[in-house]
Design a protein around this motif. Structure first.
Motif, mmCIF file in Angstrom:
data_model
loop_
_atom_site.group_PDB
_atom_site.id
_atom_site.type_symbol
_atom_site.label_atom_id
_atom_site.label_comp_id
_atom_site.label_asym_id
_atom_site.label_seq_id
_atom_site.Cartn_x
_atom_site.Cartn_y
_atom_site.Cartn_z
ATOM 1 N N VAL A 123 0.796 -0.929 0.025
ATOM 2 C CA VAL A 123 -0.149 0.157 0.119
ATOM 3 C C VAL A 123 0.856 1.219 0.103
ATOM 4 O O VAL A 123 2.033 1.289 0.290
ATOM 5 N N THR A 138 -2.457 -2.165 -3.961
ATOM 6 C CA THR A 138 -4.043 -1.560 -3.849
ATOM 7 C C THR A 138 -4.057 -0.182 -3.077
ATOM 8 O O THR A 138 -3.142 -0.013 -2.234
ATOM 9 N N HIS A 139 -5.051 0.491 -3.397
ATOM 10 C CA HIS A 139 -5.570 1.630 -2.659
ATOM 11 C C HIS A 139 -6.822 1.180 -1.855
ATOM 12 O O HIS A 139 -7.250 2.071 -0.959
ATOM 13 N N ASP A 140 -7.190 0.052 -1.938
ATOM 14 C CA ASP A 140 -8.458 -0.477 -1.559
ATOM 15 C C ASP A 140 -8.234 -0.923 0.027
ATOM 16 O O ASP A 140 -7.553 -1.907 0.067
ATOM 17 N N GLU A 141 -8.505 -0.081 0.971
ATOM 18 C CA GLU A 141 -8.327 -0.418 2.293
ATOM 19 C C GLU A 141 -8.975 -1.694 2.641
ATOM 20 O O GLU A 141 -8.260 -2.657 3.367
ATOM 21 N N ARG A 142 -10.008 -2.158 2.116
ATOM 22 C CA ARG A 142 -10.927 -3.327 2.399
ATOM 23 C C ARG A 142 -10.180 -4.596 1.824
ATOM 24 O O ARG A 142 -10.100 -5.545 2.434
ATOM 25 N N ALA A 158 -6.873 -4.681 1.393
ATOM 26 C CA ALA A 158 -5.451 -4.851 1.870
ATOM 27 C C ALA A 158 -5.833 -5.333 3.438
ATOM 28 O O ALA A 158 -5.002 -6.301 3.797
ATOM 29 N N GLU A 159 -6.785 -5.026 4.117
ATOM 30 C CA GLU A 159 -7.119 -5.771 5.413
ATOM 31 C C GLU A 159 -7.291 -7.280 5.424
ATOM 32 O O GLU A 159 -7.183 -7.904 6.391
ATOM 33 N N ARG A 189 0.973 -6.635 5.478
ATOM 34 C CA ARG A 189 0.989 -5.511 4.393
ATOM 35 C C ARG A 189 2.276 -4.774 4.780
ATOM 36 O O ARG A 189 2.847 -4.793 5.760
ATOM 37 N N ALA A 222 3.935 -0.887 3.547
ATOM 38 C CA ALA A 222 3.329 0.385 3.114
ATOM 39 C C ALA A 222 4.887 0.992 2.580
ATOM 40 O O ALA A 222 5.736 1.019 3.072
#
Length: 233
Positions: A46, A206-210, A212-213, A218, A220
């Motif tokens: 991320v 991904t920019h999609d936090e859901r 990545a979670e 992860r 950064a």
């Protein structure tokens, strides 16, 4: 993937940097990144736009070579191989899902999924492709061309194509980036359901936090450097 292989390191980067020339001189896109990914795990990369995420993904997948550092993929040091050697490893071991789908417009959904199977000289390409399309719920759309499919359907074809060759690792670059929230949720579920079923190792940007979670680990990136190491170096 057998349980005996789960947890073994399948991807390792050691001191990886990527520099490119610019009008102002040398520009560092990825800066001294080290990480490792166990087999069967998932890793989200991320960071803000321009942080070097996609460049790092391309290096890890052998699509480009680092300026410095070493990358080991499935026991092979891909940074010591030429393009033909890296391409052979990609064909045997890797699957890819991109934000822009990258389906060939002149081929049907079935033919798009068959293509990497045929290029990899695997048996029963049509049967395997139909099975992959069935897994993503697109059996009825097998003979449709990309222009006849919605964005979500095109991404499902791309996912079927990625899994059809039974890859050891799946690399995904913003797989929900071109989709609305509802469709993106379906694609998130599909990727993780298929990944779990096949025991594939997943590395995604991904920019999609859901999205990545849902990964085991992860990392950064900021200005090409790791900010937090959610996966051991």
């Amino acid at each position: 993937m057998s349980e005996s292989n789960r947890g073994m390191t399948v991807l390792r980067a050691v001191g990886v940097s990527k520099e490119v020339s610019s009008p102002g001189g040398s520009l560092t896109i990825v800066d001294n990144v080290s990480l490792s990914v166990p087999a069967g795990d998932s890793l989200a990369i991320v960071g803000a736009s321009g942080s070097g995420k996609s460049t790092l993904l391309g290096l890890l997948a052998g699509l480009d070579l680092p300026t410095r550092g070493r990358i080991e993929l499935g026991g092979d040091c891909i940074t010591e191989l030429d393009e033909d050697g890296r391409a052979a490893i990609r064909a045997r071991q890797l699957g890819f899902v991109f934000q822009a789908f990258h389906l060939l417009p002149g081929l049907t959904a079935l033919e798009n999924v068959m293509l990497p199977i045929e290029l990899n000289s695997q048996a029963r390409p049509r049967e395997r492709a139909r099975s992959a399309l069935d897994r993503v719920g697109l059996s009825a759309r097998a003979d449709h061309y990309p222009r006849q499919l919605s964005g979500g359907e095109q991404q499902r074809v791309a996912i079927a194509r990625a899994f059809a060759t039974a890859p050891r690792l799946l690399f995904a670059d913003e797989p929900t980036g071109n989709l609305d929230n509802r469709t993106g949720e379906k694609i998130r579920d599909l990727i993780f359901e298929m990944n779990e079923a096949d025991g594939t190792t997943l590395v995604l940007v991904t920019h999609d936090e859901r999205l990545a979670e849902r990964c085991h680990h992860r990392v950064a990136l900021e200005d090409g450097r790791l900010l937090d190491a959610g996966v051991p170096a």
